[in-house]
Design an enzyme around this catalytic site. Structure first.
Site, mmCIF file in Angstrom:
data_model
loop_
_atom_site.group_PDB
_atom_site.id
_atom_site.type_symbol
_atom_site.label_atom_id
_atom_site.label_comp_id
_atom_site.label_asym_id
_atom_site.label_seq_id
_atom_site.Cartn_x
_atom_site.Cartn_y
_atom_site.Cartn_z
ATOM 1 N N GLY A 165 0.951 -1.287 0.090
ATOM 2 C CA GLY A 165 0.007 0.044 0.009
ATOM 3 C C GLY A 165 0.865 1.237 0.035
ATOM 4 O O GLY A 165 0.316 2.471 0.137
ATOM 5 N N GLN A 166 2.190 1.209 -0.247
ATOM 6 C CA GLN A 166 2.914 2.475 -0.335
ATOM 7 C C GLN A 166 2.748 2.963 -1.543
ATOM 8 O O GLN A 166 2.813 2.501 -2.606
ATOM 9 C CB GLN A 166 4.412 1.960 -0.061
ATOM 10 C CG GLN A 166 5.490 3.099 -0.082
ATOM 11 C CD GLN A 166 6.700 2.846 0.088
ATOM 12 O OE1 GLN A 166 7.275 1.729 0.169
ATOM 13 N NE2 GLN A 166 7.772 3.825 0.361
ATOM 14 N N HIS A 220 7.662 6.737 5.000
ATOM 15 C CA HIS A 220 7.036 7.382 6.003
ATOM 16 C C HIS A 220 6.256 6.523 6.900
ATOM 17 O O HIS A 220 5.733 5.484 6.622
ATOM 18 C CB HIS A 220 6.121 8.377 5.330
ATOM 19 C CG HIS A 220 5.074 7.860 4.219
ATOM 20 N ND1 HIS A 220 5.507 7.406 3.143
ATOM 21 C CD2 HIS A 220 3.889 7.814 4.173
ATOM 22 C CE1 HIS A 220 4.638 7.028 2.220
ATOM 23 N NE2 HIS A 220 3.379 7.124 3.161
ATOM 24 N N HIS A 255 2.684 6.596 9.277
ATOM 25 C CA HIS A 255 1.483 6.996 9.505
ATOM 26 C C HIS A 255 1.229 7.000 10.944
ATOM 27 O O HIS A 255 1.331 5.943 11.549
ATOM 28 C CB HIS A 255 0.499 6.211 8.715
ATOM 29 C CG HIS A 255 0.500 6.516 7.099
ATOM 30 N ND1 HIS A 255 -0.249 7.294 6.451
ATOM 31 C CD2 HIS A 255 1.335 5.631 6.340
ATOM 32 C CE1 HIS A 255 -0.088 7.021 5.041
ATOM 33 N NE2 HIS A 255 0.851 6.183 5.194
#
Ligand SMILES: [Zn+2]
Length: 139
Positions: free
Chosen positions: A92-93, A99, A101
């Site tokens: 799902g990147q 980063h 979340h």
């Protein structure tokens, strides 16, 4: 620069920044799943975890803890907090700059992981086989 988060970290693209330090920048997600949804990004570009400096990784978590505390201390509606890090497009990147979340949660907000099968307890032999495989792969 070609990476959207490198542009933000460099101050060349707009972002609602909440926290900065030598290694990381924390800003509000442009497409939040909840109000206060934060992203913690290392200043140094790494497409994925395999490229990430472990000290940057440690700082991502440290800053994530501060972000979670800030969310809980704020007047935003926060009953809980999720950390989520997508490593690879299959996970799902969507922005290929590592980063973390930090997502504020409300009771009954309906967010969550989807899964295709019943989450039944697995046989111990199957778990032990996977553990052995992972111990072998660990470097
Ligand atoms: Zn980048």
């Amino acid at each position: 620069m070609s990476c959207a988060f490198c542009e933000i970290v460099a101050g060349h693209a707009p972002a609602s920044i909440v926290h900065e330090d030598e290694r990381t920048v924390t800003f509000l997600d442009l497409h939040p799943v909840a109000t206060g949804h934060l992203l913690v990004a290392p200043r140094r570009h790494s497409a994925d975890l395999s490229e990430l400096d472990p000290e940057d990784g440690a700082q991502l978590f440290r800053v994530g803890m501060g972000a979670a505390a800030a969310l809980r201390a704020s007047t935003l509606p926060v009953d809980g907090v999720n950390f989520f890090l997508a490593d690879g497009e299959a996970a799902g990147q969507t922005v290929l700059h590592v980063h973390l979340h930090v997502i504020p949660r409300r009771r009954g907000d309906g967010l969550g992981f989807r899964h295709g099968a019943e989450l039944a307890a697995r046989p111990r032999a199957e778990l032990d086989a996977a553990a052995a495989e992972l111990r072998e792969a660990w470097t």
